[in-house]
Scaffold this motif. Structure first.
Motif, PDB file in Angstrom:
ATOM      1  N   MET A  87       0.842  -1.180   0.000  1.00  0.00           N
ATOM      2  CA  MET A  87       0.000   0.000   0.000  1.00  0.00           C
ATOM      3  C   MET A  87       0.887   1.244   0.000  1.00  0.00           C
ATOM      4  O   MET A  87       1.726   1.407   0.868  1.00  0.00           O
ATOM      5  N   GLN A  88       0.688   2.080  -0.990  1.00  0.00           N
ATOM      6  CA  GLN A  88       1.402   3.353  -1.034  1.00  0.00           C
ATOM      7  C   GLN A  88       0.461   4.420  -0.477  1.00  0.00           C
ATOM      8  O   GLN A  88      -0.630   4.646  -1.006  1.00  0.00           O
ATOM      9  N   PRO A  89       0.860   5.095   0.607  1.00  0.00           N
ATOM     10  CA  PRO A  89      -0.042   6.077   1.231  1.00  0.00           C
ATOM     11  C   PRO A  89      -0.160   7.360   0.426  1.00  0.00           C
ATOM     12  O   PRO A  89       0.752   7.747  -0.297  1.00  0.00           O
ATOM     13  N   PHE A  90      -1.311   7.996   0.562  1.00  0.00           N
ATOM     14  CA  PHE A  90      -1.549   9.294  -0.054  1.00  0.00           C
ATOM     15  C   PHE A  90      -2.236  10.153   1.000  1.00  0.00           C
ATOM     16  O   PHE A  90      -3.318   9.827   1.483  1.00  0.00           O
ATOM     17  N   TYR A  91      -1.587  11.245   1.386  1.00  0.00           N
ATOM     18  CA  TYR A  91      -2.085  12.101   2.456  1.00  0.00           C
ATOM     19  C   TYR A  91      -2.804  13.316   1.888  1.00  0.00           C
ATOM     20  O   TYR A  91      -2.347  13.927   0.933  1.00  0.00           O
ATOM     21  N   ILE A  92      -3.910  13.666   2.516  1.00  0.00           N
ATOM     22  CA  ILE A  92      -4.720  14.800   2.083  1.00  0.00           C
ATOM     23  C   ILE A  92      -5.023  15.652   3.306  1.00  0.00           C
ATOM     24  O   ILE A  92      -5.361  15.121   4.370  1.00  0.00           O
ATOM     25  N   LYS A  93      -4.928  16.974   3.163  1.00  0.00           N
ATOM     26  CA  LYS A  93      -5.232  17.881   4.273  1.00  0.00           C
ATOM     27  C   LYS A  93      -6.591  18.564   4.133  1.00  0.00           C
ATOM     28  O   LYS A  93      -7.012  19.265   5.027  1.00  0.00           O
ATOM     29  N   SER A  94      -7.269  18.362   3.030  1.00  0.00           N
ATOM     30  CA  SER A  94      -8.561  18.999   2.804  1.00  0.00           C
ATOM     31  C   SER A  94      -9.694  18.067   3.228  1.00  0.00           C
ATOM     32  O   SER A  94      -9.870  16.983   2.668  1.00  0.00           O
ATOM     33  N   GLN A  95     -10.482  18.517   4.205  1.00  0.00           N
ATOM     34  CA  GLN A  95     -11.606  17.718   4.667  1.00  0.00           C
ATOM     35  C   GLN A  95     -12.655  17.567   3.563  1.00  0.00           C
ATOM     36  O   GLN A  95     -13.254  16.508   3.412  1.00  0.00           O
ATOM     37  N   ARG A  96     -12.850  18.609   2.782  1.00  0.00           N
ATOM     38  CA  ARG A  96     -13.833  18.529   1.689  1.00  0.00           C
ATOM     39  C   ARG A  96     -13.409  17.514   0.634  1.00  0.00           C
ATOM     40  O   ARG A  96     -14.224  16.742   0.144  1.00  0.00           O
ATOM     41  N   LEU A  97     -12.131  17.526   0.286  1.00  0.00           N
ATOM     42  CA  LEU A  97     -11.640  16.557  -0.691  1.00  0.00           C
ATOM     43  C   LEU A  97     -11.749  15.147  -0.132  1.00  0.00           C
ATOM     44  O   LEU A  97     -12.154  14.220  -0.843  1.00  0.00           O
ATOM     45  N   ALA A  98     -11.410  14.960   1.134  1.00  0.00           N
ATOM     46  CA  ALA A  98     -11.521  13.635   1.756  1.00  0.00           C
ATOM     47  C   ALA A  98     -12.968  13.154   1.705  1.00  0.00           C
ATOM     48  O   ALA A  98     -13.240  11.996   1.362  1.00  0.00           O
ATOM     49  N   GLY A  99     -13.913  14.033   2.011  1.00  0.00           N
ATOM     50  CA  GLY A  99     -15.328  13.668   1.938  1.00  0.00           C
ATOM     51  C   GLY A  99     -15.755  13.320   0.526  1.00  0.00           C
ATOM     52  O   GLY A  99     -16.496  12.363   0.301  1.00  0.00           O
ATOM     53  N   PHE A 100     -15.280  14.107  -0.439  1.00  0.00           N
ATOM     54  CA  PHE A 100     -15.568  13.851  -1.853  1.00  0.00           C
ATOM     55  C   PHE A 100     -15.096  12.450  -2.242  1.00  0.00           C
ATOM     56  O   PHE A 100     -15.817  11.699  -2.900  1.00  0.00           O
ATOM     57  N   LEU A 101     -13.889  12.111  -1.817  1.00  0.00           N
ATOM     58  CA  LEU A 101     -13.329  10.801  -2.155  1.00  0.00           C
ATOM     59  C   LEU A 101     -14.105   9.673  -1.478  1.00  0.00           C
ATOM     60  O   LEU A 101     -14.397   8.644  -2.110  1.00  0.00           O
ATOM     61  N   MET A 102     -14.465   9.865  -0.211  1.00  0.00           N
ATOM     62  CA  MET A 102     -15.215   8.819   0.491  1.00  0.00           C
ATOM     63  C   MET A 102     -16.597   8.623  -0.118  1.00  0.00           C
ATOM     64  O   MET A 102     -17.087   7.498  -0.198  1.00  0.00           O
ATOM     65  N   MET A 103     -17.215   9.716  -0.582  1.00  0.00           N
ATOM     66  CA  MET A 103     -18.523   9.594  -1.240  1.00  0.00           C
ATOM     67  C   MET A 103     -18.427   8.802  -2.541  1.00  0.00           C
ATOM     68  O   MET A 103     -19.413   8.252  -3.013  1.00  0.00           O
ATOM     69  N   ARG A 104     -17.248   8.757  -3.100  1.00  0.00           N
ATOM     70  CA  ARG A 104     -17.030   8.000  -4.331  1.00  0.00           C
ATOM     71  C   ARG A 104     -16.459   6.616  -4.073  1.00  0.00           C
ATOM     72  O   ARG A 104     -16.000   5.944  -4.972  1.00  0.00           O
ATOM     73  N   GLY A 105     -16.452   6.199  -2.818  1.00  0.00           N
ATOM     74  CA  GLY A 105     -16.103   4.823  -2.485  1.00  0.00           C
ATOM     75  C   GLY A 105     -14.659   4.570  -2.074  1.00  0.00           C
ATOM     76  O   GLY A 105     -14.289   3.429  -1.806  1.00  0.00           O
ATOM     77  N   PHE A 106     -13.847   5.614  -1.991  1.00  0.00           N
ATOM     78  CA  PHE A 106     -12.469   5.424  -1.554  1.00  0.00           C
ATOM     79  C   PHE A 106     -12.444   5.271  -0.035  1.00  0.00           C
ATOM     80  O   PHE A 106     -13.167   5.969   0.679  1.00  0.00           O
ATOM     81  N   VAL A 107     -11.611   4.358   0.436  1.00  0.00           N
ATOM     82  CA  VAL A 107     -11.572   4.021   1.853  1.00  0.00           C
ATOM     83  C   VAL A 107     -10.577   4.913   2.585  1.00  0.00           C
ATOM     84  O   VAL A 107      -9.416   5.014   2.192  1.00  0.00           O
ATOM     85  N   LEU A 108     -11.056   5.535   3.658  1.00  0.00           N
ATOM     86  CA  LEU A 108     -10.192   6.317   4.537  1.00  0.00           C
ATOM     87  C   LEU A 108      -9.526   5.339   5.492  1.00  0.00           C
ATOM     88  O   LEU A 108     -10.189   4.658   6.270  1.00  0.00           O
ATOM     89  N   HIS A 109      -8.196   5.252   5.431  1.00  0.00           N
ATOM     90  CA  HIS A 109      -7.483   4.287   6.263  1.00  0.00           C
ATOM     91  C   HIS A 109      -7.145   4.828   7.638  1.00  0.00           C
ATOM     92  O   HIS A 109      -7.096   4.075   8.608  1.00  0.00           O
ATOM     93  N   SER A 110      -6.905   6.131   7.709  1.00  0.00           N
ATOM     94  CA  SER A 110      -6.486   6.703   8.979  1.00  0.00           C
ATOM     95  C   SER A 110      -6.670   8.211   8.918  1.00  0.00           C
ATOM     96  O   SER A 110      -6.718   8.802   7.843  1.00  0.00           O
ATOM     97  N   MET A 111      -6.765   8.801  10.104  1.00  0.00           N
ATOM     98  CA  MET A 111      -6.861  10.245  10.206  1.00  0.00           C
ATOM     99  C   MET A 111      -6.020  10.677  11.399  1.00  0.00           C
ATOM    100  O   MET A 111      -6.100  10.082  12.470  1.00  0.00           O
ATOM    101  N   LYS A 112      -5.178  11.687  11.181  1.00  0.00           N
ATOM    102  CA  LYS A 112      -4.309  12.173  12.244  1.00  0.00           C
ATOM    103  C   LYS A 112      -4.335  13.688  12.263  1.00  0.00           C
ATOM    104  O   LYS A 112      -4.773  14.321  11.320  1.00  0.00           O
ATOM    105  N   MET A 113      -3.826  14.252  13.338  1.00  0.00           N
ATOM    106  CA  MET A 113      -3.735  15.700  13.468  1.00  0.00           C
ATOM    107  C   MET A 113      -2.318  16.138  13.133  1.00  0.00           C
ATOM    108  O   MET A 113      -1.351  15.588  13.640  1.00  0.00           O
ATOM    109  N   ASP A 114      -2.214  17.137  12.239  1.00  0.00           N
ATOM    110  CA  ASP A 114      -0.914  17.738  11.941  1.00  0.00           C
ATOM    111  C   ASP A 114      -0.597  18.703  13.081  1.00  0.00           C
ATOM    112  O   ASP A 114      -1.333  19.669  13.309  1.00  0.00           O
TER     113      ASP A 114
END
Length: 73
Positions: A1-28
Motif C-alpha cells: 500500500m502506497q499512502p496518499f495524504y490529504i489535508k482537505s476535509q472537503r476533498l476527503a469527503g468527496f473521495l469517500m462519497m465516491r467509495g475510496f476508503v479512509l485508512h487513517s486520520m491524524k492531526m498535523d
C-alpha cells in the motif's frame, strides 16, 4: 500500500462519497489540521483531478456572476 495524504476535509469527503476508503486520520501538529490517509492509486488521482475541475468550475461561475452584477450597476 502506497499512502496518499490529504489535508482537505472537503476533498476527503468527496473521495469517500465516491467509495475510496479512509485508512487513517491524524492531526498535523504544526497546522492543527486533520490529515487523511488514503491508498494511492490511478483512480484516486483521477478523482482528485475531477474534484479540482468541479471546484474550478464553481469558482469561475461565482466570479462571473460577481462581475456581471458589478457591471450592471
Amino acid at each position: 500500500m502506497q499512502p496518499f495524504y490529504i489535508k482537505s476535509q472537503r476533498l476527503a469527503g468527496f473521495l469517500m462519497m465516491r467509495g475510496f476508503v479512509l485508512h487513517s486520520m491524524k492531526m498535523d501538529i504544526n497546522s492543527r489540521r486533520n490529515i487523511f490517509l488514503f491508498t494511492k492509486s490511478d483512480e484516486l488521482l483521477e478523482a482528485i483531478e475531477t474534484y479540482k475541475q468541479i471546484k474550478q468550475t464553481k469558482e469561475d461561475a461565482t466570479n462571473g456572476k460577481s462581475r456581471e452584477i458589478r457591471t450592471q450597476n
